[in-house]
Design a protein around this motif. Structure first.
Motif, PDB file in Angstrom:
ATOM      1  N   VAL A  86       0.832  -1.248  -0.008  1.00 14.28           N
ATOM      2  CA  VAL A  86       0.065  -0.201  -0.065  1.00 14.28           C
ATOM      3  C   VAL A  86       0.910   1.253  -0.088  1.00 14.28           C
ATOM      4  O   VAL A  86       1.785   1.495   1.087  1.00 14.28           O
ATOM      5  CB  VAL A  86      -0.952   0.085   1.390  1.00 14.28           C
TER       6      VAL A  86
ATOM      7  N   GLY B 124      -1.277   2.549   4.751  1.00  9.78           N
ATOM      8  CA  GLY B 124      -1.522   1.417   5.597  1.00  9.78           C
ATOM      9  C   GLY B 124      -1.579   1.786   7.110  1.00  9.78           C
ATOM     10  O   GLY B 124      -1.595   0.918   8.052  1.00  9.78           O
TER      11      GLY B 124
ATOM     12  N   GLY C  19      -9.873  -1.847   0.818  1.00  6.86           N
ATOM     13  CA  GLY C  19      -9.016  -0.883   0.750  1.00  6.86           C
ATOM     14  C   GLY C  19      -9.880   0.323   1.324  1.00  6.86           C
ATOM     15  O   GLY C  19     -11.245   0.107   1.345  1.00  6.86           O
TER      16      GLY C  19
ATOM     17  N   ASN D 139      -5.653   2.741   3.125  1.00  8.39           N
ATOM     18  CA  ASN D 139      -5.121   1.799   2.550  1.00  8.39           C
ATOM     19  C   ASN D 139      -5.422   1.663   0.896  1.00  8.39           C
ATOM     20  O   ASN D 139      -6.411   1.468   0.390  1.00  8.39           O
ATOM     21  CB  ASN D 139      -5.696   0.154   3.087  1.00  8.39           C
TER      22      ASN D 139
END
Length: 325
Positions: free
Chosen positions: A38, A59, A283, A287
């Motif tokens: 990420v 992240g 996500g 993220n």
């Protein structure tokens, strides 16, 4: 501070053929990312015979990254991690966390790395695009609270004559001409403006004598996060927002496509756009993953809609860009 004027430009940037092509895309299968894991807010550049990516390390809840990495590639597809190029706790005396949204420029045989740190904007200098980078000021280049909006998301555009301009800001856009040293400017010369829909992530490039200002709309945690643009005859504006916006946005499984940068393959009229999207699957605004797609123009110079389902193909630099004066 002189005001900026914005208008809507009627254009043909969404031709029927392009819309028809979009309608046939399989929106359930997105192309692979170009970086593993990420990473967000990628700044893409071409130096010598290589491409480079400078992203935010993602992240972390609240975007709490403390360091920056660089990545290099000979072809836009295969990327090498060049390691940490700036570590806030180690390399700065004035900020320790919230390492966000960097940008890179070259001039005078040096490489200048602009970045957000604890909602200030800093600058670091190196002899190579992969560092090591050093803080020449010992303080922010743009300190928080000095101007409207958040002091984040820097971008530096170096014009053909070597003049450099610094853009930045979340909630409000700013531009100022940098001094020749690339690490100072006249505070009184800063221009504040806000394009319709502007939120953050300004990026400027020049094509065929026209200046393009691009930015991200909505919030990076919003699936509608997207990229719009305006044009001008000067890097200081005034800019006219195109009617056919956004030019980059999510679709289907792709959510939150934005906070982009653009690179021209040296010696060609071939362009690519780097951006992040929500990680697939699962996500969100913390993220995100980095992607690259082709970016094209019509005969009038309008940016055509970017197809986020078109994978980037291997592309090599045959003729390196000339050094900036």
């Amino acid at each position: 501070m002189r005001p900026f004027v914005f208008a809507v430009l009627l254009s043909s940037a969404w031709p029927a053929a392009c819309l028809a092509q979009t309608a046939t895309i399989d929106t359930t299968k997105a192309p692979a990312t170009v970086l593993p894991g990420v990473y967000a807010d990628p700044h893409i550049a071409a130096f010598g015979k290589n491409f480079y990516l400078y992203p935010t390390t993602d992240g972390i809840e609240g975007w709490g990254a403390t360091s920056f990495t660089a990545w290099s590639s000979p072809d836009l597809v295969h990327w090498k991690n060049e390691g940490v190029i700036l570590d806030l706790p180690r390399d700065l005396a004035w900020a320790k966390a919230r390492a966000w949204a960097p940008a890179m420029a070259t001039k005078n045989g040096k490489y200048y790395y602009y970045y957000s740190a604890d909602t200030n904007i800093g600058v670091a200098v190196a002899d190579k695009p992969t560092g090591p980078f050093k803080d020449p000021l010992g303080k922010p280049l743009v300190p928080k609270g000095q101007f409207k909006g958040q002091a984040i998301d820097p971008m530096t555009f170096v014009d053909d004559d070597g003049t450099a301009y610094l853009y930045w800001g979340q909630g409000q856009c700013h531009v100022v001409k940098l001094n020749p040293d690339m690490v100072s400017y006249d505070v009184a010369a800063v221009i504040e403006f806000k394009p319709p829909g502007y939120n953050e992530g300004s990026f400027v490039f020049k094509r065929q004598g026209k200046y393009y200002l691009m930015w991200s709309e909505y919030d990076t945690r919003d699936p509608r996060y997207s990229v719009a643009y305006a044009t001008a005859s000067s890097p200081l504006g005034p800019f006219t927002k195109a009617s056919a916006n956004p030019v980059l946005h999510g679709q289907g499984v792709v959510k939150g496509a934005g906070h982009h940068s653009v690179v021209q393959v040296p010696g060609t009229d071939e362009w690519f756009i780097a951006y992040h999207r929500f990680k697939i699957p699962g996500g969100n605004g913390y993220n995100r993953e980095t992607c690259i797609s082709p970016m094209r123009f019509d005969a009038q110079g309008n940016i055509l809609p970017v197809n986020v389902f078109e994978p980037v193909k291997p592309t090599k630099i045959k003729k390196a860009a000339p050094a900036r004066p």
